[in-house]
Design a protein around this motif. Sequence first.
Motif, mmCIF file in Angstrom:
data_model
loop_
_atom_site.group_PDB
_atom_site.id
_atom_site.type_symbol
_atom_site.label_atom_id
_atom_site.label_comp_id
_atom_site.label_asym_id
_atom_site.label_seq_id
_atom_site.Cartn_x
_atom_site.Cartn_y
_atom_site.Cartn_z
ATOM 1 N N TYR A 16 0.872 -1.181 0.000
ATOM 2 C CA TYR A 16 0.000 0.000 0.000
ATOM 3 C C TYR A 16 0.904 1.224 0.000
ATOM 4 O O TYR A 16 1.736 1.381 0.889
ATOM 5 N N GLY A 137 -3.147 3.068 7.689
ATOM 6 C CA GLY A 137 -3.798 2.255 6.657
ATOM 7 C C GLY A 137 -3.402 0.794 6.729
ATOM 8 O O GLY A 137 -4.147 -0.092 6.289
ATOM 9 N N SER A 138 -2.211 0.524 7.278
ATOM 10 C CA SER A 138 -1.749 -0.863 7.371
ATOM 11 C C SER A 138 -2.220 -1.545 8.674
ATOM 12 O O SER A 138 -2.066 -2.756 8.824
HETATM 13 C C1 DP6 Z 1 5.428 1.036 2.939
HETATM 14 O O1 DP6 Z 1 0.085 2.355 7.101
HETATM 15 O O2 DP6 Z 1 2.194 3.523 7.876
HETATM 16 O O3 DP6 Z 1 4.654 -0.046 4.904
HETATM 17 O O4 DP6 Z 1 -1.901 4.980 6.552
HETATM 18 O O5 DP6 Z 1 -0.443 6.951 6.342
HETATM 19 O O6 DP6 Z 1 -0.390 5.611 8.445
HETATM 20 P P1 DP6 Z 1 -0.595 5.596 6.960
HETATM 21 O O7 DP6 Z 1 0.587 4.712 6.355
HETATM 22 P P2 DP6 Z 1 1.172 3.298 6.811
HETATM 23 O O8 DP6 Z 1 1.925 2.902 5.455
HETATM 24 C C2 DP6 Z 1 2.489 1.647 5.213
HETATM 25 C C3 DP6 Z 1 3.299 1.715 3.975
HETATM 26 C C4 DP6 Z 1 4.213 0.525 3.699
HETATM 27 C C5 DP6 Z 1 3.532 -0.516 2.817
HETATM 28 C C6 DP6 Z 1 2.508 -1.390 3.483
HETATM 29 O O9 DP6 Z 1 2.608 -1.684 4.695
HETATM 30 O O10 DP6 Z 1 1.606 -1.842 2.751
#
Ligand code: DP6
Length: 323
Positions: A16, A137-138
């Motif tokens: 994501y 979001g994760s």
């Molecule tokens: C690169 O869940 O930390 O780990 O929703 O803005 O808090 P926010 O972001 P977050 O982003 C995770 C990004 C990643 C890829 C993933 O875990 O899918």
Amino acid sequence: MRAIAVAHPNVALIKYWGKRARAGNLPATGSLSLVMGGLATETRVQFDPGRRGDHVLLDGREDADTSARVTACLDQLRQEAGVSYGALVESHNDFPTGAGLASSASGFAALVTAAAGALGLRLAPQRLVEIARLGSGSAPRSLLGGVVLLTNRQDTTVCEQVAAPADWPLEIVVAVTTSGPKATSSREGMAQSEQTSPFYDDWVTTHATDLDAGLGAVRAREFEALAEIAEHNCLKMHAVMMTTRPPLLYWTPATLACLHRIRELRSAGVPVFFTIDAGPQVKAICLPGAAGDVAAALGAVPGVLRILRSPLGEGARLRGHAD
Ligand code: DP6
């Protein structure tokens, strides 16, 4: 009015990166992840009728951005319970915080589980997904265990377990190459990528194909196919990050050295592949039996500070109400 919950971080195999809406923190794409049972966040929440506002301590320290997100989640839960009490929130990680080991995922999964428990709420799992997503979001992916799929629905996201830990007991070896927190948070970094990377739109439009391939490989337990698509998706996300302005260059020389070592190992027949989130740590995903050799090989890479090993883990759960 207090409870303690435990949750584990997760590592995305199909990632994501980017949002379709800031309101509700809705991701632009789905994602597929593994829950890392060997690393844990423990969060204690205590609501107090006499308390105004929330007081949030993360490994003993206050952080304004984290506190604001915690309050956004707690506001939803207070509304569900019909109360307005402030809370004391104390969260501890047994691994480096904010350095690309998904501490926000385990943190917010543990937070909403503990806070719902402290308020005596019996919420539908989908409601907890929505509240946890406001934090990160994760985070909804850490509410469940094993291999977890997050998909977009019209105005929300849903999570489902694709495989329980015992169904496909993969192991994760983490090569830690720095111990400090990262310079740019995922939230800020994503917003910059959306606006400035020339590859962002392609990342989003090609994502569904990667997610289907990753999901198919997990369902069929095809490790080689999963290795190919997960490494591709990871490098594609980092290409978006690197072409963001200013660039998001999360890798250290040791990060790159680990990628080469893992590719050598796989060429030599060791069932392992790599993935990297928004930080310099490398996660090596291994078939059962391979993690010992992989840990030894990555531990010998110059610049690797520490090796962590983790089996797949369970979803977030209450540790029981403290008295
Ligand atoms: C690169 O869940 O930390 O780990 O929703 O803005 O808090 P926010 O972001 P977050 O982003 C995770 C990004 C990643 C890829 C993933 O875990 O899918």
